[in-house]
Design an enzyme around this catalytic site. Structure first.
Site, PDB file in Angstrom:
ATOM      1  N   ASP A  63     -10.434  -3.771  -5.174  1.00 32.96           N
ATOM      2  CA  ASP A  63      -9.751  -2.944  -4.175  1.00 32.96           C
ATOM      3  C   ASP A  63     -10.288  -1.515  -4.253  1.00 32.96           C
ATOM      4  O   ASP A  63     -10.123  -0.845  -5.269  1.00 32.96           O
ATOM      5  CB  ASP A  63      -8.242  -2.960  -4.444  1.00 32.96           C
ATOM      6  N   HIS A  78      -8.491  -4.752  -0.611  1.00 34.66           N
ATOM      7  CA  HIS A  78      -7.151  -4.266  -0.270  1.00 34.66           C
ATOM      8  C   HIS A  78      -6.421  -5.224   0.671  1.00 34.66           C
ATOM      9  O   HIS A  78      -5.316  -4.935   1.120  1.00 34.66           O
ATOM     10  CB  HIS A  78      -7.270  -2.883   0.383  1.00 34.66           C
ATOM     11  N   SER A 101       0.835  -1.194   0.000  1.00 35.83           N
ATOM     12  CA  SER A 101       0.000   0.000   0.000  1.00 35.83           C
ATOM     13  C   SER A 101       0.883   1.264   0.000  1.00 35.83           C
ATOM     14  O   SER A 101       1.644   1.476  -0.942  1.00 35.83           O
ATOM     15  CB  SER A 101      -0.965  -0.061   1.194  1.00 35.83           C
TER      16      SER A 101
END
Length: 202
Positions: free
Chosen positions: A154, A185, A104
């Site tokens: 996501d 995610h 991320s």
């Protein structure tokens, strides 16, 4: 260049082993991937820095003004600082291959560093990255091993953006592998297996 720019957990590599940089996601810290990296590659050196930006108390590597909206000036400044931090650690073990992975926000700072300084890494793992700009060509990425993982649903890193980044790295001549699941995610076991392959393959 300084190895003390960021607070980090570190471990020196054994002879012939790589040095692995691990970058946490938003709200994580230097502990998030240190143990995982040690488990995957016991002989490897590890550098796991803590992001020095706070977003409502959550640690990050650069500022943003909204979900998916980056402060590009801050990103540029922090990309340079991180590149110097990595180079300083790399200089301590000049014979060790250098691998990096991030999740991320950690994947995003790693991608930004790689686009600016492709010479720093031999292998790159980007787990759920979001690069919402059009990168300039980086011919020096040709032949580099790059793993990109994503979730097709996501909400933070929309699938079209992931596909665009996969295509961009491929167009630079990188050796791109992917691991894509139908979720969001979340990091799934299949992604960690793909990461293990990236970090340990001959």
């Amino acid at each position: 260049m300084s190895t003390s720019t960021y607070h980090a957990m570190t471990k020196a590599p054994a002879q012939g082993a790589p040095q692995i940089f691990a970058f946490h996601g938003t709200g994580g810290d230097e502990h998030q991937f240190f143990g995982l990296t040690q488990q995957i590659a016991p002989d490897a050196g590890i550098v796991s820095p803590r992001g020095d930006v706070s977003e409502g108390g959550a640690g990050r590597f650069f500022r943003r003004t909204g979900e998916g909206v980056y402060d590009m000036d801050d990103l540029a400044k922090r990309t340079e600082a991180m590149a110097q931090f990595i180079a300083a650690h790399k200089a301590q073990h000049p014979d060790a291959p250098v691998y990096g992975f991030g999740y991320s926000n950690g994947a995003n700072i790693l991608a930004s560093v790689v686009m600016k300084r492709p010479d720093l890494f031999d292998r790159i793992g980007l787990l759920h990255p979001l690069i919402p700009w059009n990168p300039s060509p980086v011919p020096a990425l040709s032949g580099k091993h790059v793993l990109i993982t994503a979730g097709q649903r996501d909400p933070i890193c929309p699938w079209p953006e992931s596909q665009r980044l996969i295509d961009w790295f491929s167009s630079q001549g990188a050796n791109v592998s992917t691991e894509v699941h139908d979720g969001g995610h979340d990091l799934r076991q299949s992604e960690l297996v793909a990461l293990q392959t990236l970090l340990t393959m001959p």
